[in-house]
Design a protein around this motif. Sequence first.
Motif, PDB file in Angstrom:
ATOM      1  N   ALA A   1     -23.393  21.685 -25.264  1.00 14.43           N
ATOM      2  CA  ALA A   1     -23.022  22.454 -24.074  1.00 14.43           C
ATOM      3  C   ALA A   1     -22.511  23.844 -24.417  1.00 14.43           C
ATOM      4  O   ALA A   1     -22.248  24.651 -23.533  1.00 14.43           O
ATOM      5  CB  ALA A   1     -21.952  21.702 -23.282  1.00 14.43           C
ATOM      6  N   GLY A   2     -22.362  24.152 -25.698  1.00 12.94           N
ATOM      7  CA  GLY A   2     -21.887  25.471 -26.084  1.00 12.94           C
ATOM      8  C   GLY A   2     -20.403  25.659 -25.900  1.00 12.94           C
ATOM      9  O   GLY A   2     -19.918  26.796 -25.837  1.00 12.94           O
ATOM     10  N   LEU A   3     -19.655  24.553 -25.831  1.00 11.43           N
ATOM     11  CA  LEU A   3     -18.210  24.615 -25.623  1.00 11.43           C
ATOM     12  C   LEU A   3     -17.463  24.200 -26.892  1.00 11.43           C
ATOM     13  O   LEU A   3     -17.949  23.395 -27.686  1.00 11.43           O
ATOM     14  CB  LEU A   3     -17.783  23.680 -24.489  1.00 11.43           C
ATOM     15  CG  LEU A   3     -18.467  23.853 -23.134  1.00 11.43           C
ATOM     16  CD1 LEU A   3     -17.976  22.780 -22.167  1.00 11.43           C
ATOM     17  CD2 LEU A   3     -18.228  25.246 -22.580  1.00 11.43           C
ATOM     18  N   VAL A   4     -16.271  24.747 -27.083  1.00 12.35           N
ATOM     19  CA  VAL A   4     -15.374  24.249 -28.125  1.00 12.35           C
ATOM     20  C   VAL A   4     -14.789  22.932 -27.617  1.00 12.35           C
ATOM     21  O   VAL A   4     -14.148  22.901 -26.557  1.00 12.35           O
ATOM     22  CB  VAL A   4     -14.241  25.258 -28.418  1.00 12.35           C
ATOM     23  CG1 VAL A   4     -13.251  24.652 -29.396  1.00 12.35           C
ATOM     24  CG2 VAL A   4     -14.810  26.552 -28.976  1.00 12.35           C
ATOM     25  N   VAL A   5     -15.025  21.841 -28.336  1.00  8.55           N
ATOM     26  CA  VAL A   5     -14.506  20.544 -27.899  1.00  8.55           C
ATOM     27  C   VAL A   5     -12.990  20.516 -28.024  1.00  8.55           C
ATOM     28  O   VAL A   5     -12.273  20.227 -27.069  1.00  8.55           O
ATOM     29  CB  VAL A   5     -15.137  19.394 -28.713  1.00  8.55           C
ATOM     30  CG1 VAL A   5     -14.548  18.056 -28.296  1.00  8.55           C
ATOM     31  CG2 VAL A   5     -16.650  19.386 -28.513  1.00  8.55           C
ATOM     32  N   GLU A   6     -12.486  20.826 -29.227  1.00 10.37           N
ATOM     33  CA  GLU A   6     -11.045  20.913 -29.410  1.00 10.37           C
ATOM     34  C   GLU A   6     -10.733  21.576 -30.746  1.00 10.37           C
ATOM     35  O   GLU A   6     -11.503  21.500 -31.689  1.00 10.37           O
ATOM     36  CB  GLU A   6     -10.372  19.536 -29.357  1.00 10.37           C
ATOM     37  CG  GLU A   6     -10.733  18.618 -30.506  1.00 10.37           C
ATOM     38  CD  GLU A   6     -10.025  17.273 -30.433  1.00 10.37           C
ATOM     39  OE1 GLU A   6      -9.157  17.107 -29.558  1.00 10.37           O
ATOM     40  OE2 GLU A   6     -10.342  16.408 -31.258  1.00 10.37           O
ATOM     41  N   VAL A   7      -9.602  22.256 -30.774  1.00 10.33           N
ATOM     42  CA  VAL A   7      -9.034  22.796 -32.004  1.00 10.33           C
ATOM     43  C   VAL A   7      -7.556  22.416 -31.966  1.00 10.33           C
ATOM     44  O   VAL A   7      -6.798  22.972 -31.169  1.00 10.33           O
ATOM     45  CB  VAL A   7      -9.190  24.334 -32.092  1.00 10.33           C
ATOM     46  CG1 VAL A   7      -8.575  24.840 -33.399  1.00 10.33           C
ATOM     47  CG2 VAL A   7     -10.650  24.742 -32.009  1.00 10.33           C
ATOM     48  N   ASN A   8      -7.169  21.456 -32.778  1.00 11.50           N
ATOM     49  CA  ASN A   8      -5.807  20.923 -32.693  1.00 11.50           C
ATOM     50  C   ASN A   8      -4.741  21.992 -32.879  1.00 11.50           C
ATOM     51  O   ASN A   8      -3.688  21.953 -32.258  1.00 11.50           O
ATOM     52  CB  ASN A   8      -5.608  19.810 -33.726  1.00 11.50           C
ATOM     53  CG  ASN A   8      -6.435  18.580 -33.397  1.00 11.50           C
ATOM     54  OD1 ASN A   8      -6.496  18.156 -32.252  1.00 11.50           O
ATOM     55  ND2 ASN A   8      -7.098  18.025 -34.395  1.00 11.50           N
ATOM     56  N   GLU A   9      -5.017  22.957 -33.778  1.00  9.93           N
ATOM     57  CA  GLU A   9      -4.032  24.000 -34.040  1.00  9.93           C
ATOM     58  C   GLU A   9      -4.020  25.078 -32.957  1.00  9.93           C
ATOM     59  O   GLU A   9      -3.134  25.926 -32.936  1.00  9.93           O
ATOM     60  CB  GLU A   9      -4.286  24.646 -35.413  1.00  9.93           C
ATOM     61  CG  GLU A   9      -3.948  23.758 -36.606  1.00  9.93           C
ATOM     62  CD  GLU A   9      -5.015  22.714 -36.889  1.00  9.93           C
ATOM     63  OE1 GLU A   9      -6.047  22.702 -36.171  1.00  9.93           O
ATOM     64  OE2 GLU A   9      -4.825  21.891 -37.796  1.00  9.93           O
ATOM     65  N   ALA A  10      -5.027  25.069 -32.078  1.00 12.89           N
ATOM     66  CA  ALA A  10      -5.097  26.066 -31.002  1.00 12.89           C
ATOM     67  C   ALA A  10      -5.582  25.378 -29.722  1.00 12.89           C
ATOM     68  O   ALA A  10      -6.745  25.524 -29.317  1.00 12.89           O
ATOM     69  CB  ALA A  10      -6.031  27.206 -31.382  1.00 12.89           C
ATOM     70  N   PRO A  11      -4.704  24.634 -29.068  1.00 13.23           N
ATOM     71  CA  PRO A  11      -5.108  23.860 -27.881  1.00 13.23           C
ATOM     72  C   PRO A  11      -5.713  24.703 -26.768  1.00 13.23           C
ATOM     73  O   PRO A  11      -6.513  24.207 -25.970  1.00 13.23           O
ATOM     74  CB  PRO A  11      -3.792  23.214 -27.426  1.00 13.23           C
ATOM     75  CG  PRO A  11      -2.934  23.182 -28.663  1.00 13.23           C
ATOM     76  CD  PRO A  11      -3.293  24.413 -29.426  1.00 13.23           C
ATOM     77  N   ALA A  12      -5.353  25.985 -26.699  1.00 15.92           N
ATOM     78  CA  ALA A  12      -5.873  26.839 -25.630  1.00 15.92           C
ATOM     79  C   ALA A  12      -7.384  27.021 -25.730  1.00 15.92           C
ATOM     80  O   ALA A  12      -8.026  27.400 -24.745  1.00 15.92           O
ATOM     81  CB  ALA A  12      -5.182  28.198 -25.671  1.00 15.92           C
ATOM     82  N   LEU A  13      -7.977  26.753 -26.897  1.00 13.93           N
ATOM     83  CA  LEU A  13      -9.418  26.925 -27.067  1.00 13.93           C
ATOM     84  C   LEU A  13     -10.219  25.708 -26.599  1.00 13.93           C
ATOM     85  O   LEU A  13     -11.445  25.751 -26.599  1.00 13.93           O
ATOM     86  CB  LEU A  13      -9.748  27.206 -28.539  1.00 13.93           C
ATOM     87  CG  LEU A  13      -9.297  28.569 -29.074  1.00 13.93           C
ATOM     88  CD1 LEU A  13      -9.625  28.683 -30.552  1.00 13.93           C
ATOM     89  CD2 LEU A  13      -9.959  29.702 -28.294  1.00 13.93           C
ATOM     90  N   ARG A  14      -9.540  24.640 -26.217  1.00 13.77           N
ATOM     91  CA  ARG A  14     -10.262  23.453 -25.778  1.00 13.77           C
ATOM     92  C   ARG A  14     -11.103  23.777 -24.546  1.00 13.77           C
ATOM     93  O   ARG A  14     -10.608  24.294 -23.553  1.00 13.77           O
ATOM     94  CB  ARG A  14      -9.282  22.325 -25.450  1.00 13.77           C
ATOM     95  CG  ARG A  14      -9.949  21.026 -25.025  1.00 13.77           C
ATOM     96  CD  ARG A  14      -8.961  19.897 -24.932  1.00 13.77           C
ATOM     97  NE  ARG A  14      -8.384  19.598 -26.241  1.00 13.77           N
ATOM     98  CZ  ARG A  14      -7.511  18.604 -26.450  1.00 13.77           C
ATOM     99  NH1 ARG A  14      -7.122  17.852 -25.453  1.00 13.77           N
ATOM    100  NH2 ARG A  14      -7.027  18.407 -27.665  1.00 13.77           N
ATOM    101  N   GLY A  15     -12.393  23.485 -24.632  1.00 18.84           N
ATOM    102  CA  GLY A  15     -13.296  23.764 -23.531  1.00 18.84           C
ATOM    103  C   GLY A  15     -13.749  25.206 -23.430  1.00 18.84           C
ATOM    104  O   GLY A  15     -14.463  25.570 -22.494  1.00 18.84           O
ATOM    105  N   TYR A  16     -13.392  26.037 -24.417  1.00 15.26           N
ATOM    106  CA  TYR A  16     -13.750  27.457 -24.361  1.00 15.26           C
ATOM    107  C   TYR A  16     -15.274  27.621 -24.443  1.00 15.26           C
ATOM    108  O   TYR A  16     -15.921  27.079 -25.339  1.00 15.26           O
ATOM    109  CB  TYR A  16     -13.095  28.201 -25.517  1.00 15.26           C
ATOM    110  CG  TYR A  16     -13.333  29.699 -25.513  1.00 15.26           C
ATOM    111  CD1 TYR A  16     -12.625  30.532 -24.666  1.00 15.26           C
ATOM    112  CD2 TYR A  16     -14.290  30.264 -26.356  1.00 15.26           C
ATOM    113  CE1 TYR A  16     -12.840  31.903 -24.662  1.00 15.26           C
ATOM    114  CE2 TYR A  16     -14.512  31.633 -26.368  1.00 15.26           C
ATOM    115  CZ  TYR A  16     -13.789  32.440 -25.512  1.00 15.26           C
ATOM    116  OH  TYR A  16     -14.018  33.796 -25.505  1.00 15.26           O
ATOM    117  N   PRO A  17     -15.882  28.392 -23.531  1.00 16.44           N
ATOM    118  CA  PRO A  17     -17.349  28.543 -23.495  1.00 16.44           C
ATOM    119  C   PRO A  17     -17.833  29.542 -24.537  1.00 16.44           C
ATOM    120  O   PRO A  17     -18.359  30.611 -24.213  1.00 16.44           O
ATOM    121  CB  PRO A  17     -17.598  29.049 -22.074  1.00 16.44           C
ATOM    122  CG  PRO A  17     -16.369  29.839 -21.745  1.00 16.44           C
ATOM    123  CD  PRO A  17     -15.228  29.107 -22.414  1.00 16.44           C
TER     124      PRO A  17
END
Length: 222
Positions: A1-17
């Motif tokens: 889908a072209g999304l960031v699934v998760e980055v534990n150290e940067a939660p704000a990036l979760r779902g980032y397109p």
Amino acid sequence: AGLVVEVNEAPALRGYPVARRLEALVGAPVRVEHRARVQVLGDRWFGPGRGRRSFASVSTGEVLGVGILYAGEVLAPPGGRSGAHMTVSASGRRCTCGRRGCWKTVATTRWLRERARALGLGGDVTLGALVAAPGEGAARLVGEYAENLVLGLATVQQLFACGLFVLHGEAREGGERFRALVEERLRADVLGGGEPVRVVVSEAAVDDVALLGAAGLVLSGR
């Protein structure tokens, strides 16, 4: 889908397109894939894994991950991860993901530095410096670090019988001594049968290997 699934150290990036944003910037199609998966492809097409049907490519150091080629295909199940968060100690320390005992908590540079500091060996050490250092303390720590790395490698071998493990990153600093130590511990921990387990350390920069794998993936049309 072209999304960031998760980055534990940067939660704000979760779902980032990320794909859509990059497409707008560069004016070209963008695809997203997991780093460990393109890394194993780089080793398959351009490195020690060339010609093999099964093997594993492992990043060591500040990050930890493993990409697996099994029977000619990269393991890439929906929702799959790189292996850094497989549980290796039920009562271990808390990980950045919120769980306890992840492989990442005992087999990365962060653990190595913290353990060296606790042993009075300094807090800004490198694996290469520890391997070269005189004294039993440094040698024991290197051995402990190798054992921690093998905790995850042995699990991967038991499940997929990779046969070959290609180490990247920090492992290169440890030289032949560290490579042989990891191979010895790994062979002792896995069941017999099949080809003997081998561990090799890539001389190529891990970023280059990942980029080659990604480029090859695009050129192959997959």
